[in-house]
Scaffold this active site. Structure first.
Site, PDB file in Angstrom:
ATOM      1  N   TYR A 119      56.591  -0.815 -62.314  1.00 14.79           N
ATOM      2  CA  TYR A 119      57.285   0.264 -63.150  1.00 14.79           C
ATOM      3  C   TYR A 119      58.302   0.594 -62.746  1.00 14.79           C
ATOM      4  O   TYR A 119      58.726   0.885 -61.673  1.00 14.79           O
ATOM      5  CB  TYR A 119      56.128   1.551 -63.432  1.00 14.79           C
ATOM      6  CG  TYR A 119      54.894   1.353 -64.163  1.00 14.79           C
ATOM      7  CD1 TYR A 119      55.079   1.279 -65.696  1.00 14.79           C
ATOM      8  CD2 TYR A 119      53.832   1.226 -63.677  1.00 14.79           C
ATOM      9  CE1 TYR A 119      53.904   1.077 -66.368  1.00 14.79           C
ATOM     10  CE2 TYR A 119      52.592   0.997 -64.377  1.00 14.79           C
ATOM     11  CZ  TYR A 119      52.795   0.843 -65.705  1.00 14.79           C
ATOM     12  OH  TYR A 119      51.662   0.576 -66.554  1.00 14.79           O
ATOM     13  N   TYR A 158      49.148  -4.670 -61.097  1.00 15.83           N
ATOM     14  CA  TYR A 158      49.567  -3.936 -60.073  1.00 15.83           C
ATOM     15  C   TYR A 158      48.513  -3.195 -59.192  1.00 15.83           C
ATOM     16  O   TYR A 158      47.553  -2.861 -59.652  1.00 15.83           O
ATOM     17  CB  TYR A 158      50.730  -3.046 -60.694  1.00 15.83           C
ATOM     18  CG  TYR A 158      50.372  -1.837 -61.647  1.00 15.83           C
ATOM     19  CD1 TYR A 158      49.647  -0.744 -61.247  1.00 15.83           C
ATOM     20  CD2 TYR A 158      50.553  -2.210 -63.040  1.00 15.83           C
ATOM     21  CE1 TYR A 158      49.447   0.058 -62.046  1.00 15.83           C
ATOM     22  CE2 TYR A 158      50.041  -1.102 -63.871  1.00 15.83           C
ATOM     23  CZ  TYR A 158      49.584   0.042 -63.590  1.00 15.83           C
ATOM     24  OH  TYR A 158      49.119   0.856 -64.249  1.00 15.83           O
ATOM     25  N   ARG A 168      45.246  -2.955 -61.085  1.00 15.22           N
ATOM     26  CA  ARG A 168      44.802  -2.754 -62.437  1.00 15.22           C
ATOM     27  C   ARG A 168      44.936  -4.074 -62.913  1.00 15.22           C
ATOM     28  O   ARG A 168      46.216  -4.841 -62.618  1.00 15.22           O
ATOM     29  CB  ARG A 168      45.911  -1.970 -63.125  1.00 15.22           C
ATOM     30  CG  ARG A 168      45.887  -0.440 -62.530  1.00 15.22           C
ATOM     31  CD  ARG A 168      44.901   0.369 -63.379  1.00 15.22           C
ATOM     32  NE  ARG A 168      44.110   0.190 -64.233  1.00 15.22           N
ATOM     33  CZ  ARG A 168      44.318   0.339 -65.609  1.00 15.22           C
ATOM     34  NH1 ARG A 168      45.199   1.038 -65.969  1.00 15.22           N
ATOM     35  NH2 ARG A 168      43.600  -0.280 -66.563  1.00 15.22           N
ATOM     36  N   HIS A 171      48.265  -4.711 -68.657  1.00 13.14           N
ATOM     37  CA  HIS A 171      48.044  -4.054 -69.675  1.00 13.14           C
ATOM     38  C   HIS A 171      49.471  -3.194 -70.027  1.00 13.14           C
ATOM     39  O   HIS A 171      50.337  -3.280 -69.475  1.00 13.14           O
ATOM     40  CB  HIS A 171      47.102  -2.775 -69.226  1.00 13.14           C
ATOM     41  CG  HIS A 171      47.426  -1.972 -68.193  1.00 13.14           C
ATOM     42  ND1 HIS A 171      47.411  -2.048 -67.073  1.00 13.14           N
ATOM     43  CD2 HIS A 171      48.348  -0.752 -68.368  1.00 13.14           C
ATOM     44  CE1 HIS A 171      47.956  -1.321 -66.053  1.00 13.14           C
ATOM     45  NE2 HIS A 171      48.610  -0.330 -67.096  1.00 13.14           N
ATOM     46  N   HIS A 173      50.448   0.086 -72.314  1.00  9.89           N
ATOM     47  CA  HIS A 173      50.314   1.722 -72.680  1.00  9.89           C
ATOM     48  C   HIS A 173      50.716   1.638 -74.185  1.00  9.89           C
ATOM     49  O   HIS A 173      51.825   1.336 -74.528  1.00  9.89           O
ATOM     50  CB  HIS A 173      50.614   2.604 -71.853  1.00  9.89           C
ATOM     51  CG  HIS A 173      50.220   2.555 -70.547  1.00  9.89           C
ATOM     52  ND1 HIS A 173      49.045   3.212 -70.111  1.00  9.89           N
ATOM     53  CD2 HIS A 173      50.584   1.697 -69.208  1.00  9.89           C
ATOM     54  CE1 HIS A 173      48.959   3.035 -68.763  1.00  9.89           C
ATOM     55  NE2 HIS A 173      49.907   1.964 -68.371  1.00  9.89           N
TER      56      HIS A 173
HETATM   57 FE   LIG Z   1      50.049   1.448 -66.405  1.00 16.56          FE
END
Ligand SMILES: [Fe+2]
Length: 248
Positions: A119, A158, A168, A171, A173
Site C-alpha cells: 500500500y 501482503y 492476506r 483483495h 476494499h
Molecule cells: Fe487491505
C-alpha cells in the site's frame, strides 16, 4: 512474549467452524469478536449506541456532488505519468437491492495494494516495492443500471501482523457512500481460488461459506479484452437473503 503461529490460528478457526456447524447457525455477516482476527475485538463499539441527530451528523461529515467525481477517477492505471507494473484488469458489477433493483448514482470508492502487495501508506513498510505509477485509490458513480466499473491492477497478497507469517489474500476494499455518510458501507472483494482463504482470519470471520462466496469476484472472459486487460465481475447486493457481507 509467545509467538502466535499460523497453526494456532488455523486450529482456532477450525474450532469456531465446528461450533458453527454444530449449532446449525445462519451467520452471513462477519463476527464482531472473532478471536483469530485479533484486532476485531477493538474494531466495534463496546458501549450501548446513542441515537444521533442525522442532520447534525451531516454538518461535519463528508459529502459529494455528482460533479465532484470525474469519470477518469475510475481508472487507477492513468493517475501518473507511466503505466503501473502488474496485471491490468477491469472489475465491474451491479449494486442492487434484494429484489434486483439498481442502486443508481451511487458513489463507489476502492482502495488496494499494488501488484507487489504494498500500500502507498506510511504504516505499510514491508519489503515489497512501491510503484511510482500506482496509488491504489479510485472512485466512480453507478449508472442507471446500478453498474460500477474500474480499470486497475490486480493487487498482490501482503503480510500483516495478526500472527507469525500471516498473509492476506489479494483483495480490493470497497466503500459505498449511500445518500449520505451515515449510510456508508465497507466491504472487500476477493479473487477466485485464492490459496490464502483457508489461512485468513478476516475472510474466515464470516462463518457461512455461501456468504464468503459472495465476496469473491468471478473471472469473466467476455469482459477480458484482447491484449489489454483481464475482466472480473462482482455484484453487490445490499439487502435480502443474498446480501453481501459488510464490515460493521
Ligand atoms: Fe487491505
Amino acid at each position: 512474549m509467545t509467538t502466535v503461529t499460523q497453526h494456532d490460528i488455523s486450529a482456532e478457526i477450525k474450532r469456531i467452524e465446528d461450533d458453527y456447524h454444530r449449532a446449525g447457525l445462519e451467520e452471513t455477516q462477519p463476527r464482531l469478536d472473532y478471536p483469530p482476527y485479533r484486532s476485531s475485538l477493538l474494531r466495534h463499539p463496546t458501549k450501548v449506541l446513542h441515537h444521533a441527530d442525522p442532520e447534525a451528523v451531516e454538518l461535519g461529515a463528508p459529502c459529494f456532488g455528482e460533479r465532484d467525481v470525474d469519470p477518469l477517477e475510475s481508472d487507477l492505471t492513468i493517475a501518473h505519468g507511466g503505466t503501473p507494473i502488474g496485471e491490468r484488469m477491469v472489475v465491474t458489477g451491479r449494486i442492487t437491492d434484494g429484489h434486483g433493483r439498481p442502486v443508481r448514482r451511487q458513489l463507489v470508492e476502492i482502495w488496494q495494494a499494488n501488484a507487489g502487495g504494498r500500500y502507498t501508506h506510511k504504516r505499510d513498510q514491508h519489503p515489497a516495492p512501491l510503484d511510482p505509477n500506482f496509488t491504489g485509490a479510485g472512485r466512480c458513480l453507478t449508472d442507471d443500471d446500478g453498474t460500477y466499473r474500474f480499470t486497475t491492477i490486480k493487487p498482490g497478497p501482503y503480510p500483516w501482523r495478526n500472527h507469525h507469517n500471516a498473509w492476506r489474500p489479494a483483495h480490493i476494499h470497497f466503500s459505498l457512500f449511500g445518500t449520505d455518510f451515515t449510510q456508508r458501507m465497507i466491504t472487500q472483494m476477493y479473487f477466485p481460488g485464492d490459496p490464502l482463504f483457508a489461512f485468513d482470519p478476516i475472510y474466515q470471520s464470516i462463518t457461512d461459506q455461501k456468504a464468503r462466496d459472495r465476496l469473491v469476484a468471478a473471472y469473466d472472459h467476455d469482459l477480458t479484452t484482447h491484449e489489454w486487460a483481464t475482466g472480473y465481475r462482482w455484484d453487490i447486493v445490499l439487502t435480502g437473503g443474498r446480501e453481501t457481507p459488510m464490515e460493521s
